[in-house]
Structure formats: structure tokens, C-alpha cells
Enzyme design. Structure first.
Site, PDB file in Angstrom:
ATOM      1  CE  LYS A 204       4.380  58.997  63.845  1.00  0.00           C
ATOM      2  NZ  LYS A 204       5.368  58.729  64.907  1.00  0.00           N
ATOM      3  N   GLY A 256       3.531  48.427  62.782  1.00  0.00           N
ATOM      4  CA  GLY A 256       3.182  49.021  64.054  1.00  0.00           C
ATOM      5  C   GLY A 256       2.063  48.004  64.637  1.00  0.00           C
ATOM      6  CB  SER A 257      -0.337  48.364  67.323  1.00  0.00           C
ATOM      7  OG  SER A 257      -0.831  49.543  66.982  1.00  0.00           O
ATOM      8  CB  THR A 258      -3.190  44.233  64.839  1.00  0.00           C
ATOM      9  OG1 THR A 258      -1.885  43.448  64.609  1.00  0.00           O
ATOM     10  CG2 THR A 258      -4.467  44.028  64.146  1.00  0.00           C
ATOM     11  N   GLY A 261      -2.957  49.777  62.353  1.00  0.00           N
ATOM     12  CA  GLY A 261      -3.012  49.220  61.097  1.00  0.00           C
ATOM     13  C   GLY A 261      -4.463  49.212  60.672  1.00  0.00           C
ATOM     14  CD  GLU A 278       6.369  43.443  60.298  1.00  0.00           C
ATOM     15  OE1 GLU A 278       5.706  43.303  61.213  1.00  0.00           O
ATOM     16  OE2 GLU A 278       7.429  44.108  60.319  1.00  0.00           O
ATOM     17  CB  CYS A 312       6.277  42.480  65.163  1.00  0.00           C
ATOM     18  SG  CYS A 312       7.437  42.801  63.810  1.00  0.00           S
ATOM     19  CD  GLU A 409       2.349  42.139  68.848  1.00  0.00           C
ATOM     20  OE1 GLU A 409       1.700  42.870  68.457  1.00  0.00           O
ATOM     21  OE2 GLU A 409       3.444  41.835  67.976  1.00  0.00           O
TER      22      GLU A 409
HETATM   23  P1  ADP Z   1       3.360  50.181  68.961  1.00  0.00           P
HETATM   24  O1  ADP Z   1       2.210  49.717  69.892  1.00  0.00           O
HETATM   25  O2  ADP Z   1       4.388  49.255  68.504  1.00  0.00           O
HETATM   26  O3  ADP Z   1       3.701  51.526  69.680  1.00  0.00           O
HETATM   27  P2  ADP Z   1       1.712  51.785  67.340  1.00  0.00           P
HETATM   28  O4  ADP Z   1       0.913  51.323  66.116  1.00  0.00           O
HETATM   29  O5  ADP Z   1       1.095  52.617  68.453  1.00  0.00           O
HETATM   30  O6  ADP Z   1       2.610  50.543  67.590  1.00  0.00           O
HETATM   31  O7  ADP Z   1       2.828  53.010  66.825  1.00  0.00           O
HETATM   32  C1  ADP Z   1       3.521  52.686  65.585  1.00  0.00           C
HETATM   33  C2  ADP Z   1       3.827  53.938  64.882  1.00  0.00           C
HETATM   34  O8  ADP Z   1       2.477  54.447  64.325  1.00  0.00           O
HETATM   35  C3  ADP Z   1       4.307  54.831  65.917  1.00  0.00           C
HETATM   36  O9  ADP Z   1       5.159  55.880  64.721  1.00  0.00           O
HETATM   37  C4  ADP Z   1       2.983  55.705  66.198  1.00  0.00           C
HETATM   38  O10 ADP Z   1       3.316  57.266  66.374  1.00  0.00           O
HETATM   39  C5  ADP Z   1       2.361  55.744  65.095  1.00  0.00           C
HETATM   40  N1  ADP Z   1       0.927  55.760  64.941  1.00  0.00           N
HETATM   41  C6  ADP Z   1       0.203  55.675  66.116  1.00  0.00           C
HETATM   42  N2  ADP Z   1      -1.234  55.884  66.080  1.00  0.00           N
HETATM   43  C7  ADP Z   1      -1.332  56.286  64.691  1.00  0.00           C
HETATM   44  C8  ADP Z   1      -2.442  56.935  63.783  1.00  0.00           C
HETATM   45  N3  ADP Z   1      -3.771  56.926  64.275  1.00  0.00           N
HETATM   46  N4  ADP Z   1      -2.035  57.123  62.443  1.00  0.00           N
HETATM   47  C9  ADP Z   1      -1.005  56.743  62.126  1.00  0.00           C
HETATM   48  N5  ADP Z   1       0.243  56.561  62.861  1.00  0.00           N
HETATM   49  C10 ADP Z   1       0.103  56.338  64.152  1.00  0.00           C
END
Ligand code: ADP
Length: 499
Positions: A204, A256-258, A261, A278, A312, A409
């Protein structure tokens, strides 16, 4: 030159309103997007074909530098994710895990070659969808993405040599979720090692930058990769969560974001799914008095301002040794004054568009927070376009360890500056964040570099350079920056069972 021409030339050169030096440097050099063919609407790529989303929902992806809609993209539901996982499972059981590894390698090579062939198209779409300068997408993102496929294609039939005596076996279906800062490159980091190790994939992309992953799906179709080996399901967080929670997925790879994660780690606890994360970072870039200062300043600028700080591993904290602090800050301000913020499609642009209005809002909030905390702001007197989402490169001087702009961050072109006197002091300060992804050290002394690399809590430490990537070298973090490595031999490990 004839006399007449010469006279005309002199007249032109004497034109009082023309700043000739600026005209030479800043004349726009836009990359054309005339050859780009985007569909109005993109469906989901499942089992080798394009499938409508089960609930019929689509969302818009916009160009953050113009605010124009580029295309509509399918919103994948739980039902769609289930379809994709079933396709990936069937492809794994019936085709991909049974195929001789050297045959698998051929497909991965073919994908790499096709990315190279369409590199210009991919670079332009990456900059249109994500806002990053064309120079970055053309010279870094797309070539590195192709190189990742080449690199892992090479490993596919040599896994026993990679892990001698360990009998490496594929694990099954990998669910992969990626962010918006390096859309195609992150897809390559995830898909290439998974396929080389014999797994199938449901990926995705981020909701604000789905287009190059969908274009990659076109390449995958063209490559003849067996149906279901790679499935691309678009959507937002709920679609990601449906992948994470699907019971028939064997491994989750997330960048993606902590915060997300942590949610993912909780969600899969006890399920037996493998996981690599990561996550965020707050990298320290450390300049010692004995460093080549001009080179260091260029590295600092590259580390935080190019690419809008949307990295990041961005070097978002600068530590300068006291004896050279004034000099470095002056040089940094001078260099910042020459940075060009604007049209991502212009080859002169250093800082493109911020990826989304939400991200720009977040950065602007941090700018206020930094001021309220007592930081001294410096922004060059550059112009920014009136339309689109842009942010000037920003320094925060006089910051301290407790400031939020030092600890959190921001993911924007914002650099918090502090000074230090001793090696011990800077190590303590550099390690004093919840993160541990990357760091940079600038010094003339090799011994100092080795000392720092053993003491800095960071997955990657660059010495006298910054933001250098290669498919053969692993990347990943410690602490709240996540775990697991991508790239290199280490990048194969999360996709294998070793016995
Ligand atoms: P950023 O702050 O960099 O946008 P996110 O962690 O929000 O980082 O998003 C990174 C990815 O994780 C995107 O593809 C987003 O759609 C997906 N994402 C956001 N929320 C969730 C979740 N609860 N479970 C799985 N994937 C998610």
C-alpha cells in the site's frame, strides 16, 4: 560578430534593469510534463489485473505545487485487501515459491530494466505527485529504485551463499506499507528483497503519493510477472490497518511515523507475524573545529533543506563546535540565501513543495512553537510561490536540548542549531532524543570518526558526507526509529526463515 550585431549586443548588456548574473543563474529550466499520460482514475492492482474497489470509493491525489488534481485513486477496503492477500497466497503456493530462483531473478531484472527505460516519466510523476524537486527524483529516487531491483535480482539464486549453512526459506505473503517521502524508492526497498527471497506481496502506497506505485504496477504487468505475485492496494490508514490485521499475512514491513509504527506493533503482538519498522528520526549533524567547513555546510544543507526535510534521516539537528560556530552559522546563512524554493519541475529548484497542506500546517505549528520556546529564527529573504504548499528554509538558533524543535520530528526544512565544546558533551546531546536512525560527523580526523560511530546511537552514521544511499548498504534504526534493516544482505533477512 558583425559591427551591427556587436552594437546590439552591447546595448543589451547595458540594459539597466537586467541583473545579468542572476539571469544566468536563475533562468527557469522546467522539465516538460507534456509526455506524461495519467489516467483520470486508477483502480486496484490485484491478481495481475485492475479491479474496482468493492465499495466504489475513490480519493483525489493532488499536485502540491499547483494544488491541481492529478487523478482519482481507488480506496481499498478490507474486502479488497482480502482479495489481494488471497491472490498473493495463491501465487505464492502455486507459482512463485515453486519457481527456480534463477527464473525469479529474471523477472526482477526485467522490472529494473523497465524502470530505467521509463525513468524520465517516473521522475516527472514523482515530482508532480510528491512535490520534490525534479533534480532529486531524476538523480536519486528513480535510479536508486532501479538499482534496488538490480541488486536483489542478483541475490535471488544465491541465497545459500548469502547465509551459508542456514538453509534460507521464503516466508509467504508480505504486507508492505510505505510513506509519501520516497514513494517509488520505498516501494523498491520493500518489493525487491521480498521477491528475491521468494515471497509474494501486498503493498500500500501513501494516500498522498500513490501514482508511481500504480505506474510500477503497469511495469509489473508489462514484465509478465505471474499474476498475484505483487498486488498494489491504494487507500489511507484504514486500508493499511486492514493489511496489518489480515490473518493470512506472514510479515509486515512498515515505513512511516513512530505513532503508527507503535500501533502496528501492538496490533500484531502475539500473532507470529514478522515485523520490520522504519520510523521517525531526529538526526544530529556534528561539525568539529577541524572539519572542512565549506564541505560541511554543503552537507548540512543537503541533509535538511534539499528535499524539503521530507526525509526520516534528515539532519534536523546541527551541533557545531564552539570555536567555529560563528563562522559556520555565517556560511550557512549565506548558503541558505542562495537556495531556490519553488517549482519542483524546475531543474534549478533546491526546495520543492511541501507534500500536503496538513504537513505544511504541522511545520508552521513547529515554527511557532520554536519561537515561543525562545529560539531565534533565521529565514533567507527568498520568494516562495503564492500557490501550492511551500516553506522557506529555516534555522532555529539559541536552542537547547529541552526545546520541542530539538526533540521532535518536524519533517520540514527546519534546522535546530546548538553548540558544543567536547566530544563527550556532543555524544550525550546527540543521543538525547527518543530516536536513533542516522547521524553525520564532519571532521578531518579518522580516529574521531571511529570514536563517534561507536558511541552515537544511530543505525547509520555518515562521515564527511550525508544522505548517501546504496542498495548494498543496510539502513534502519534503533529505539523509536524502529528495527530491522533494509538494503544489503541484511535487507533479505526479514523475508527469510533461516534454519
Ligand atoms: P506520515 O506521517 O509519514 O504520513 P504515517 O505513519 O501516517 O506517516 O503514514 C505512513 C503510511 O502508513 C501511509 O501509507 C499511511 O496510509 C499508513 N497508515 C496510516 N495509519 C495506519 C494504520 N493505523 N495502520 C496501517 N497503516 C497506516
Amino acid at each position: 560578430m558583425s559591427k551591427k550585431q556587436d552594437k546590439k549586443h552591447q546595448q543589451q548588456a547595458a540594459e539597466p534593469s537586467l541583473d545579468f548574473s542572476k539571469a544566468l543563474i536563475y533562468t527557469p529550466a522546467p522539465e516538460s510534463s507534456a509526455h506524461i499520460r495519467l489516467k483520470k482514475q486508477y483502480d486496484l492492482f490485484i491478481n495481475g489485473t485492475w479491479v474496482k474497489p468493492s465499495k466504489g470509493g475513490y480519493f483525489e491525489t493532488i499536485n502540491p505545487s499547483t494544488e491541481q488534481v492529478l487523478a482519482k485513486v481507488a480506496e481499498g477496503t478490507q474486502e479488497d485487501v482480502d482479495k489481494a492477500v488471497k491472490a498473493a497466497r495463491a501465487a505464492y503456493e502455486n507459482v512463485w515459491s515453486k519457481m527456480p530462483a534463477r527464473e525469479r531473478a529474471k523477472y526482477i531484472y526485467r522490472i529494473a530494466r523497465l524502470i530505467q527505460e521509463r525513468a524520465r516519466e517516473f521522475a516527472v510523476i514523482e515530482s508532480m505527485d510528491g512535490g520534490k524537486p525534479i533534480r532529486e527524483s531524476r538523480d536519486i529516487d528513480i535510479p536508486l529504485a532501479a538499482n534496488h531491483f538490480f541488486y536483489y535480482a542478483g541475490w535471488a539464486d544465491k541465497l545459500e551463499y548469502a547465509f551459508p549453512g542456514k538453509n534460507p526459506e521464503s516466508i509467504g505473503v508480505a504486507g508492505q506499507i510505505i510513506p509519501w517521502n520516497f514513494p517509488l524508492l520505498m516501494a523498491a526497498w520493500k518489493i525487491a528483497p521480498a521477491l528475491a527471497a521468494g515471497n509474494t506481496v501486498v503493498l500500500k502506497p501513501a494516500e498522498s503519493t500513490p501514482l508511481t506505485a500504480l505506474k510500477l504496477a503497469e511495469i509489473i504487468e508489462e514484465s509478465g510477472l505471474p499474476a498475484g505475485v505483487v498486488n498494489i492496494v491504494t487507500g489511507a490508514g484504514a486500508t493499511g490497518a486492514a493489511i496489518v490485521n489480515h490473518p493470512d499475512i506472514d510479515k509486515i514491513a512498515f515505513t512511516g511515523s513512530t505513532d503508527v509504527g507503535k500501533l502496528i506493533q501492538k496490533a500484531i503482538a502475539g500473532t507470529g507475524k514478522k515485523l520490520t519498522l522504519e520510523l521517525g528520526g531526529k538526526a544530529a549533524n556534528i561539525i568539529f573545529e577541524d572539519a572542512a567547513l565549506d564541505q560541511a555546510v554543503e552537507g548540512i544543507v543537503n541533509g535538511i533543506f534539499f528535499n524539503q526535510g521530507h526525509v526520516c534521516c534528515a539532519g534536523s539537528r546541527l551541533f557545531v563546535q564552539e570555536g567555529v560556530a560563528d563562522k559556520v552559522i555565517r556560511k550557512l546563512k549565506d548558503r541558505m540565501a542562495s537556495l531556490i524554493v519553488g517549482d519542483p519541475m524546475d531543474k534549478n529548484t533546491d526546495i520543492g513543495a511541501i507534500n500536503s497542506p496538513e504537513q505544511l500546517k504541522k511545520i508552521n505549528e513547529y515554527l511557532k512553537i520554536g519561537v515561543n520556546e525562545g529560539g531565534e529564527v533565521f529565514q533567507p529573504n527568498c520568494s516562495i510561490p503564492s500557490k501550492g504548499y511551500f516553506c522557506k528554509p529555516t534555522l532555529f538558533l539559541n536552542t537547547s536540548q529541552s526545546h520541542r524543535v530539538v526533540q521532535e520530528e518536524i519533517f520540514g526544512p527546519v534546522l535546530a542549531v546548538q553548540t558544543f565544546r567536547t566530544v563527550e558533551e556532543v555524544i550525550e546531546k546527540a543521543n538525547n532524543t527518543p530516536y536513533g536512525l542516522s547521524a553525520g560527523v564532519w571532521t578531518d580526523k579518522g580516529s574521531k570518526i571511529f570514536n563517534m560511530t561507536t558511541k552515537l546511537k544511530a543505525g547509520v552514521v555518515w562521515a564527511n558526507t550525508y544522505n548517501k544511499f546504496d542498495p548494498s548498504s543496510p539502513f534502519g534504526g534503533f529505539r523509536e526509529s524502529g528495527f530491522g534493516r533494509e538494503g544489503g544482505l541484511h535487507g533479505l533477512l526479514p523475508y527469510l526463515n533461516l534454519r
